[in-house]
Motif scaffolding. Structure first.
Motif, short mmCIF file in Angstrom:
data_model
loop_
_atom_site.label_atom_id
_atom_site.label_comp_id
_atom_site.label_asym_id
_atom_site.label_seq_id
_atom_site.Cartn_x
_atom_site.Cartn_y
_atom_site.Cartn_z
N ARG A 141 50.43 45.46 -31.40
CA ARG A 141 50.58 43.49 -30.70
C ARG A 141 50.10 43.36 -29.42
NH1 ARG A 141 56.49 43.49 -30.72
NH2 ARG A 141 57.24 44.79 -28.59
N THR A 142 48.93 42.16 -29.43
CA THR A 142 48.82 41.44 -28.14
C THR A 142 48.46 40.75 -27.37
OG1 THR A 142 46.47 40.63 -29.61
CG2 THR A 142 46.29 42.82 -28.96
N LYS A 143 48.51 40.72 -26.53
CA LYS A 143 49.20 39.45 -25.70
C LYS A 143 47.95 38.79 -25.45
CE LYS A 143 51.22 38.06 -21.26
NZ LYS A 143 52.44 38.67 -20.16
N LYS A 144 48.33 37.37 -25.65
CA LYS A 144 47.08 36.23 -25.63
C LYS A 144 46.79 35.79 -24.57
CE LYS A 144 47.64 33.99 -29.69
NZ LYS A 144 48.05 32.13 -30.51
N VAL A 145 45.17 36.08 -24.33
CA VAL A 145 44.64 35.49 -22.72
C VAL A 145 45.48 34.14 -21.92
CG1 VAL A 145 42.91 34.72 -21.21
CG2 VAL A 145 42.39 36.92 -22.86
N GLU A 146 45.47 32.91 -23.04
CA GLU A 146 46.11 32.12 -21.99
C GLU A 146 48.05 32.64 -21.38
OE1 GLU A 146 42.83 31.25 -25.24
OE2 GLU A 146 44.89 32.81 -24.76
N GLN A 147 48.15 33.57 -22.75
CA GLN A 147 49.63 33.76 -22.30
C GLN A 147 50.01 35.01 -21.05
OE1 GLN A 147 52.96 32.61 -23.45
NE2 GLN A 147 53.56 33.12 -21.93
N SER A 148 48.75 35.62 -20.41
CA SER A 148 49.00 35.78 -19.72
C SER A 148 48.74 35.40 -18.59
CB SER A 148 47.95 37.26 -19.62
OG SER A 148 47.90 38.14 -20.52
N ILE A 149 47.53 34.53 -18.63
CA ILE A 149 47.34 33.78 -17.48
C ILE A 149 49.02 32.54 -17.06
CG2 ILE A 149 45.50 31.84 -16.60
CD1 ILE A 149 43.69 33.26 -18.24
N LEU A 150 49.49 32.08 -18.38
CA LEU A 150 50.49 30.88 -17.61
C LEU A 150 51.80 32.22 -17.19
CD1 LEU A 150 51.26 28.29 -18.26
CD2 LEU A 150 52.61 29.43 -20.63
N ASP A 151 51.87 32.99 -17.59
CA ASP A 151 52.90 33.69 -16.70
C ASP A 151 52.83 34.01 -14.77
OD1 ASP A 151 54.15 34.00 -18.99
OD2 ASP A 151 53.95 36.62 -19.30
N THR A 152 51.46 33.97 -15.17
CA THR A 152 51.14 33.70 -13.79
C THR A 152 51.31 32.65 -12.59
OG1 THR A 152 48.64 33.07 -13.27
CG2 THR A 152 48.86 35.62 -14.18
N GLU A 153 51.85 31.60 -13.19
CA GLU A 153 52.05 30.43 -12.39
C GLU A 153 53.50 30.33 -13.03
OE1 GLU A 153 50.17 27.62 -15.72
OE2 GLU A 153 47.88 27.83 -15.05
N GLU A 154 54.71 30.88 -13.12
CA GLU A 154 55.68 31.59 -12.80
C GLU A 154 56.37 31.23 -11.41
OE1 GLU A 154 57.41 34.16 -15.39
OE2 GLU A 154 56.74 33.00 -16.88
N PRO A 155 57.03 30.59 -10.78
CA PRO A 155 56.97 30.62 -9.63
C PRO A 155 57.64 31.79 -8.74
CG PRO A 155 57.88 28.90 -10.08
CD PRO A 155 57.33 28.96 -11.05
N LYS A 168 50.49 35.31 -3.92
CA LYS A 168 49.31 34.53 -3.50
C LYS A 168 48.56 34.75 -3.55
CE LYS A 168 49.39 32.51 1.38
NZ LYS A 168 49.73 32.95 2.80
N LYS A 169 47.27 33.00 -3.86
CA LYS A 169 45.96 33.65 -3.77
C LYS A 169 45.10 32.89 -2.21
CE LYS A 169 45.81 32.06 -8.84
NZ LYS A 169 45.73 33.50 -9.16
N SER A 170 44.99 34.88 -2.40
CA SER A 170 44.13 34.34 -0.55
C SER A 170 42.79 35.59 -0.35
CB SER A 170 45.62 34.54 0.55
OG SER A 170 46.02 36.23 0.15
N LEU A 171 42.10 35.92 -1.34
CA LEU A 171 41.27 36.85 -1.61
C LEU A 171 40.05 35.93 -2.04
CD1 LEU A 171 43.12 40.15 -2.74
CD2 LEU A 171 42.79 39.20 -0.43
N SER A 172 38.47 36.33 -0.77
CA SER A 172 37.57 36.17 -1.33
C SER A 172 36.73 37.46 -1.66
CB SER A 172 37.09 35.38 -0.32
OG SER A 172 37.00 36.27 0.98
N ALA A 173 36.19 36.55 -2.07
CA ALA A 173 34.92 38.11 -3.17
C ALA A 173 34.49 39.13 -1.56
CB ALA A 173 32.65 37.10 -3.02
N LEU A 174 34.31 38.44 -0.16
CA LEU A 174 34.20 39.56 0.68
C LEU A 174 34.85 40.21 0.65
CD1 LEU A 174 32.91 40.57 3.12
CD2 LEU A 174 33.55 38.95 4.53
#
Length: 507
Positions: A7-21, A26-32
């Motif tokens: 069974r596969t996990k939908k991409v949308e669900q994986s991204i949604l899981d990252t929004e649970e407080p 924390k998003k802090s990294l740049s390409a550099l």
């Protein structure tokens, strides 16, 4: 049953899981920052050690071509990683990618493999760092008690206090936040890139053209029992790898490939990146391009400074300068190697904790480990747990035993990711892909073939260890992961709602 295993996990669900407080990083990294992380983990013992070993034993001056071949194999995989990381910017790297394309069991297997891979890699590098620091302290007239030094040097009981202390210190830094980790990494990477550039620029003045003759030495058959003598190659093709000659370049590539291990760790930080759709491809491909260029340049300079047959196996860069009468450079290079290993250790530990975190957030490991720190927004629980375990392993285990790192796992991950790109293109053509791997499915197929070829060059005992760890992982999955999977429970809830009679269970 087979349907639940794949069974596969939908991409949308994986991204949604990252929004649970409670489970959001924390998003802090740049390409550099990502590029620096990649360079930080790739440039390590490989460039300081493998150059001499492979030039002397397998390829001569054509070791530069071996680095190119290995770099091409990694580039094929990197293009696949870049598409996944930009489309699915979630912690876990190959584990998360596999869950979205191949299914739960394959994802568990690759995640299980990566946790071991990064853990042993961190311990190996920590012990190697300890040896460099102990040597520098000894040169300054300071010596640690034998019982607190390298386990290889200790008689009877011993604990490598330096290796353990390094892992614990890096654990604290990773808990405190990714931006702090990125700043420290940037400083250390600047130091070791400076060292590498000094080798290239200063060494260029000591090159003698006669040392390049012959550039590709005459082929020799590997002696039975040699370090690169692969029973799998002999079994399948009826011949052993060659030392020197054109085939010697490919044999050497299977060794120097391991100098590139680590660029895929960049993908584990996708969830902590501010603009992953743009930053991830740049970080992955940029770090690989920079390191391949530096590797090729260093190998050209070193084999030009000293004839390949006279190169040192333990410290080829430093000893090449000693041989030309410039010992000061040798000390500077040793210092740079010692400093540089700290970032390798840190980023391997970072990669491991992110894979562990992602697996626990999906319920395949205890969910206790998927809660982030309320202030620092880092996965502090798995970081502390794994940091302490690795510190103990690094302290008590001799380097000779740790060095049996299961490198086959990285190539296995490359194979899985390349296959996953092809499958996800067919099953989810609707997904927005800010970066697209070119020439699908041809390029992923080439990536699979190149990775499998290098895997076949590995000793049979490596395959045995890999198989044993995988079997243990499958057992853990069926005993715990399968029954605790969040995806499985969501499916059960959905089925229950469909089958529930009207008017029942509405409390």
């Amino acid at each position: 049953m087979s349907s639940t295993l794949f069974r596969t996990k939908k991409v949308e669900q994986s991204i949604l899981d990252t929004e649970e407080p409670e489970h959001a990083l924390k998003k802090s990294l740049s390409a550099l920052d990502l590029t620096v992380f990649g360079v930080g983990v790739i440039i390590g013992t490989g460039i300081f050690v493998l150059t001499g070993t492979v030039a002397k034993n397998n390829a001569g001056p054509s070791v530069a071509l071996a680095f190119v071949v290995a770099g091409v194999v990694c580039a094929l995989a990197a293009l696949c990683y870049a598409e996944f990381a930009s489309t699915l910017p979630v912690a876990g790297s190959a584990y998360t990618f596999s869950y979205a394309s191949l299914g739960e069991l394959p994802a568990w297997i690759i995640g299980w493999d990566l946790v071991l891979e990064f853990a042993l890699g961190t311990a190996v590098v920590a012990v190697g760092w300890s040896g460099y620091i102990a040597s520098l302290l000894d040169n300054a007239g300071w010596q640690l008690p034998e019982a607190l030094g390298s386990r290889d040097a200790a008689d009877g009981f011993g604990f490598d206090i330096l290796a353990a202390a390094l892992v614990l210190l890096l654990t604290v830094i990773l808990v405190l936040g990714m931006k702090l980790s990125a700043r420290i990494t940037s400083l250390v990477v600047a130091i070791k890139v400076t060292v590498v550039l000094v080798v290239i620029i200063a060494g260029a003045f000591f090159i003698e053209s006669k040392n390049y003759d012959p550039f590709i030495p005459k082929a020799q058959e590997v002696e039975a029992g040699g370090g690169l003598d692969s029973p799998l190659i002999q079994l399948m093709f009826g011949w052993a790898p060659s030392n020197f000659g054109v085939m010697g370049i490919f044999t050497a590539a299977s060794v120097v490939f391991f100098a590139f291990i680590g660029f895929d760790v960049v993908a584990t930080a996708a969830e902590e990146t501010k603009d992953p759709q743009r930053a991830m491809p740049r970080g992955i491909l940029g770090s690989l391009l920079i390191c391949t260029t530096l590797y090729v340049a260093v190998s050209v300079v070193v084999t030009g400074m000293q004839h390949y047959s006279e190169l040192s196996v333990d410290a080829p860069l430093a000893d090449a300068f000693k041989a030309t009468g410039h010992p000061w450079y040798a000390g500077f290079i040793s210092f740079g190697a010692a400093v540089g290993l700290t970032t390798v250790c840190m980023i391997l530990l970072l990669g491991q904790t992110r894979v562990f975190f992602a697996m626990s957030r999906d319920g395949l490991l205890p969910r206790f480990f998927s809660r982030v720190h309320p202030r620092f927004k880092t996965p502090h629980r798995p970081t502390i747990l794994l940091g302490v375990i690795i510190a103990i392993v690094a302290g008590f285990t001799p380097l000779s035993e740790l060095a049996e790192l299961v490198n086959i796992g990285t190539l296995f991950a490359f194979v899985i990711v390349a296959i996953g790109v092809v499958i996800l293109r067919r099953t989810r053509p609707d997904l927005h892909r800010s970066f697209r791997t070119p020439w699908v499915p041809v390029l992923p197929i080439l990536s699979v073939g190149a990775s499998l070829w290098l895997m076949l060059n590995l000793p049979a005992e490596t395959w045995v260890r890999f198989g044993g760890w995988m079997l243990l992982g499958v057992a853990v999955y069926f005993l715990y992961g399968r029954s605790h999977s969040r995806l499985g429970r969501q499916e059960e809830t959905t089925v229950g709602e469909v089958l529930r009679p009207p008017g029942r269970g509405e409390e």
